[in-house]
Scaffold this active site. Structure first.
Site, PDB file in Angstrom:
ATOM      1  N   ALA A 131       0.836  -1.197   0.000  1.00 34.97           N
ATOM      2  CA  ALA A 131       0.000   0.000   0.000  1.00 34.97           C
ATOM      3  C   ALA A 131       0.869   1.243   0.000  1.00 34.97           C
ATOM      4  O   ALA A 131       2.098   1.173  -0.074  1.00 34.97           O
ATOM      5  CB  ALA A 131      -0.926  -0.022   1.220  1.00 34.97           C
ATOM      6  N   SER A 132       0.218   2.401   0.100  1.00 38.07           N
ATOM      7  CA  SER A 132       0.949   3.659   0.005  1.00 38.07           C
ATOM      8  C   SER A 132       1.827   3.911   1.220  1.00 38.07           C
ATOM      9  O   SER A 132       2.851   4.583   1.125  1.00 38.07           O
ATOM     10  CB  SER A 132      -0.043   4.811  -0.145  1.00 38.07           C
ATOM     11  OG  SER A 132      -0.950   4.828   0.939  1.00 38.07           O
ATOM     12  N   ALA A 134       2.524   1.238   3.797  1.00 44.44           N
ATOM     13  CA  ALA A 134       3.206   0.037   4.294  1.00 44.44           C
ATOM     14  C   ALA A 134       2.934  -1.134   3.360  1.00 44.44           C
ATOM     15  O   ALA A 134       2.109  -1.053   2.449  1.00 44.44           O
ATOM     16  CB  ALA A 134       2.725  -0.290   5.706  1.00 44.44           C
ATOM     17  N   GLN A 135       3.669  -2.228   3.597  1.00 43.41           N
ATOM     18  CA  GLN A 135       3.380  -3.473   2.899  1.00 43.41           C
ATOM     19  C   GLN A 135       3.369  -4.606   3.910  1.00 43.41           C
ATOM     20  O   GLN A 135       3.949  -4.502   5.001  1.00 43.41           O
ATOM     21  CB  GLN A 135       4.370  -3.738   1.775  1.00 43.41           C
ATOM     22  CG  GLN A 135       5.801  -3.977   2.153  1.00 43.41           C
ATOM     23  CD  GLN A 135       6.686  -4.071   0.904  1.00 43.41           C
ATOM     24  OE1 GLN A 135       6.650  -3.232   0.015  1.00 43.41           O
ATOM     25  NE2 GLN A 135       7.511  -5.118   0.845  1.00 43.41           N
ATOM     26  N   VAL A 136       2.689  -5.707   3.544  1.00 47.06           N
ATOM     27  CA  VAL A 136       2.422  -6.789   4.487  1.00 47.06           C
ATOM     28  C   VAL A 136       3.035  -8.086   3.976  1.00 47.06           C
ATOM     29  O   VAL A 136       2.904  -8.434   2.797  1.00 47.06           O
ATOM     30  CB  VAL A 136       0.904  -6.976   4.698  1.00 47.06           C
ATOM     31  CG1 VAL A 136       0.638  -8.086   5.702  1.00 47.06           C
ATOM     32  CG2 VAL A 136       0.268  -5.662   5.165  1.00 47.06           C
ATOM     33  N   LYS A 150       3.200  -6.147   9.106  1.00 50.90           N
ATOM     34  CA  LYS A 150       3.026  -4.896   8.359  1.00 50.90           C
ATOM     35  C   LYS A 150       4.211  -3.990   8.646  1.00 50.90           C
ATOM     36  O   LYS A 150       4.517  -3.708   9.814  1.00 50.90           O
ATOM     37  CB  LYS A 150       1.711  -4.224   8.771  1.00 50.90           C
ATOM     38  CG  LYS A 150       1.374  -2.972   7.983  1.00 50.90           C
ATOM     39  CD  LYS A 150      -0.012  -2.450   8.397  1.00 50.90           C
ATOM     40  CE  LYS A 150      -0.427  -1.238   7.582  1.00 50.90           C
ATOM     41  NZ  LYS A 150      -1.798  -0.792   7.934  1.00 50.90           N
ATOM     42  N   ASP A 285     -12.543   2.334   7.292  1.00 51.20           N
ATOM     43  CA  ASP A 285     -12.004   1.961   5.978  1.00 51.20           C
ATOM     44  C   ASP A 285     -12.491   0.559   5.624  1.00 51.20           C
ATOM     45  O   ASP A 285     -11.703  -0.327   5.267  1.00 51.20           O
ATOM     46  CB  ASP A 285     -10.475   2.019   6.019  1.00 51.20           C
ATOM     47  CG  ASP A 285      -9.867   2.122   4.626  1.00 51.20           C
ATOM     48  OD1 ASP A 285     -10.602   2.450   3.681  1.00 51.20           O
ATOM     49  OD2 ASP A 285      -8.660   1.872   4.480  1.00 51.20           O
TER      50      ASP A 285
END
Length: 511
Positions: A131-132, A134-136, A150, A285
């Protein structure tokens, strides 16, 4: 402090990207847009090939991570950006190219001050989502627990700080132009965005939000929040329980797995109402990518960076507004808007009730599947200008989430209606919170709390007015006018008075 020239350069660069995607067309054509802003919009599109249909989400995605988050914020403001733009911005799903795993490894080890192998038995190098912010990655702990890790993107904090500073500067310039721009409070929008971002850039706060939501949803067993691994969580790394489920966006897979999609839609709506109305703390969200159906039929949520909070008084107003719209009691809905201060008192309650009726009644004759909360909210936005209603950021976030939840629920069951599904829950909550039993209970609790404070109140009175001591009470003194003398004469007068008083006391004491 960044110079205005730098802010202008950034805005022109971003404006050029927006113009190439046709995203400035609405600003140019809106008669309420300040003239200087329209000029800048025309300058930004000079020489560009404008698409027939504006691509707002694509433009924000091209600008970068901070713009993606800003676009998600603007999706909650159809009154500001227009219904078409707000709807298109809902497509922003944070899909970005992943950061190389070597960088992610370094980020994790620097955050904990320990080798990666001491934290996890294994970590999948290919992320399951980027994502903008973070990444998982999927991982397994030394204890054998499957978890999701994350990790914030490197340098993201500085990038967001630069962008937000320019957003704040631009919002201040636009709001300073007055008129419609001032009523829409663009500075408040950026401040709200800034607070959201601060929470998302500190993963400990996201973890705390997930933990708080899990506690509040214990009364709703069909909604599951993954547990936080606090020992493997820092401000830059979040570790939480792994979810094995099917995304609610994949209706065919849900049906193939034997899920009742109608029941899932009902559970989702009830979970949202529990959060927003009963608890006052909601996941803001709730798009399809953040919601999963578990094998036992429960719904699980992830990504707790954006959360909404509403105090009890506002929740009572909200419940009454929703129920009034459901039942067609527009007079009561109008009265609540005035009681809450959403509509200035110089307007007429009956006129506002008529405007609400013009929005609500056309929907009441439609088939269930054609009724829409989103359409209702769009209609309400259209009358805010006529009644000088200022923006209420906490309600806008809630409204955006309602539209999002309705969209997910309709994807599961095209014939579901949020109004009909909500009515029993809202009716019961209003009866519980506003009925005679609740009024008596509230009065008892208030009176007991007052009684409990009495001893402390008495002690404070005694401190302020202590009992007399051993000395006799002082005699009353005659009031004497004090002459105020300025300059050097003040010191001469004080000295003379002191000398005279000293002589009198000496004679009296020596006899």
């Amino acid at each position: 402090m960044t110079a205005p020239a730098i802010h202008l350069w950034r805005l022109l660069k971003w404006g050029r990207i927006l113009a190439r995607h046709g995203a400035l067309r609405g600003i140019e054509r809106d008669p309420n847009t300040p003239r200087p802003v329209r000029r800048v919009a025309r300058l930004a599109r000079f020489g560009a090939r404008i698409p027939a249909v504006p691509r707002y989400a694509d433009a924000f995605q091209e600008i970068g991570p901070a713009a993606i988050k800003l676009g998600q914020t603007l999706a909650t403001r159809p009154d500001l950006v227009g219904e078409e733009a707000a709807h298109d911005l809902l497509r922003l799903q944070d899909a970005l190219p992943p950061v190389p795993f070597a960088v992610i490894r370094q980020r994790i080890e620097a955050s904990f001050g320990r080798p990666l192998e001491s934290l996890f038995a294994s970590v999948d190098e290919v992320p399951i989502g980027a994502a903008s912010i973070a990444q998982v990655h999927r991982a397994v702990t030394p204890e054998g627990a499957h978890v999701a890790v994350k990790v914030l993107r490197p340098g993201i904090e500085a990038e967001f700080a630069r962008a937000i500073e320019t957003y704040e500067w631009a919002a201040a310039q636009v709001e300073g132009m007055g008129g419609e721009a001032s009523r829409l409070r663009p500075r408040m929008i950026i401040e709200t965005f800034k607070r959201w971002t601060a929470r998302e850039l500190d993963l400990r706060r996201e973890a705390a939000s997930a933990s708080e939501l899990a506690e509040g949803m214990q009364a709703e067993p069909d909604f599951f929040v993954p547990a936080i691994d606090w020992q493997r969580t820092t401000g830059k790394v979040l570790t939480l329980e792994w979810i094995d489920g099917i995304k609610l966006s994949d209706r065919e897979a849900l049906i193939a797995a034997g899920h009742d999609t109608t029941a899932l839609a009902g559970k989702l709506i009830r979970a949202f109402l529990r959060q927003a109305i009963a608890e006052g703390f909601f996941h803001a969200d709730m798009h399809q990518g953040n919601l999963f159906a578990l094998p036992d039929g429960h719904i699980a949520a992830i990504d707790f960076g954006i959360m909404g909070r509403i105090d009890r008084r506002a929740r009572v107003w909200l419940a009454e507004i929703l129920y009034g719209l459901i039942t067609g009691n527009y007079k009561r809905v109008a009265e609540i808007h005035f009681e809450a201060g959403y509509v200035p008192p110089h307007h007429n309650v009956a006129e506002f009730a008529t405007a609400l009726r013009a929005v609500g009644e056309p929907m009441r004759g439609l088939p269930v599947k054609d009724m829409s909360v989103g359409a209702m909210l769009d209609g309400l936005f259209n009358i805010t200008r006529d009644f000088d209603m200022q923006t209420q950021p906490h309600l806008l976030l809630l409204q955006k989430t309602m539209v999002m939840v309705e969209g997910v629920a309709r994807g599961l069951d095209p014939d579901i209606n949020l109004w009909e599904t909500s009515a029993p829950f809202v009716r019961e909550w209003i009866r519980t919170e506003l009925g005679p039993e609740a009024a008596i209970a509230d009065r008892i609790v208030t009176d007991l709390r007052t009684l409990a404070r009495l001893p402390e109140l008495i002690r404070n009175i005694e401190l302020r007015f202590p009992a007399p001591g051993g000395a006799p009470p002082a005699p009353p003194l005659r009031e004497i006018e004090v002459i105020r003398v300025g300059g050097g004469w003040r010191y001469i007068a004080v000295a003379m008075a002191a000398a005279a008083l000293s002589a009198v006391l000496t004679v009296w004491l020596l006899g």
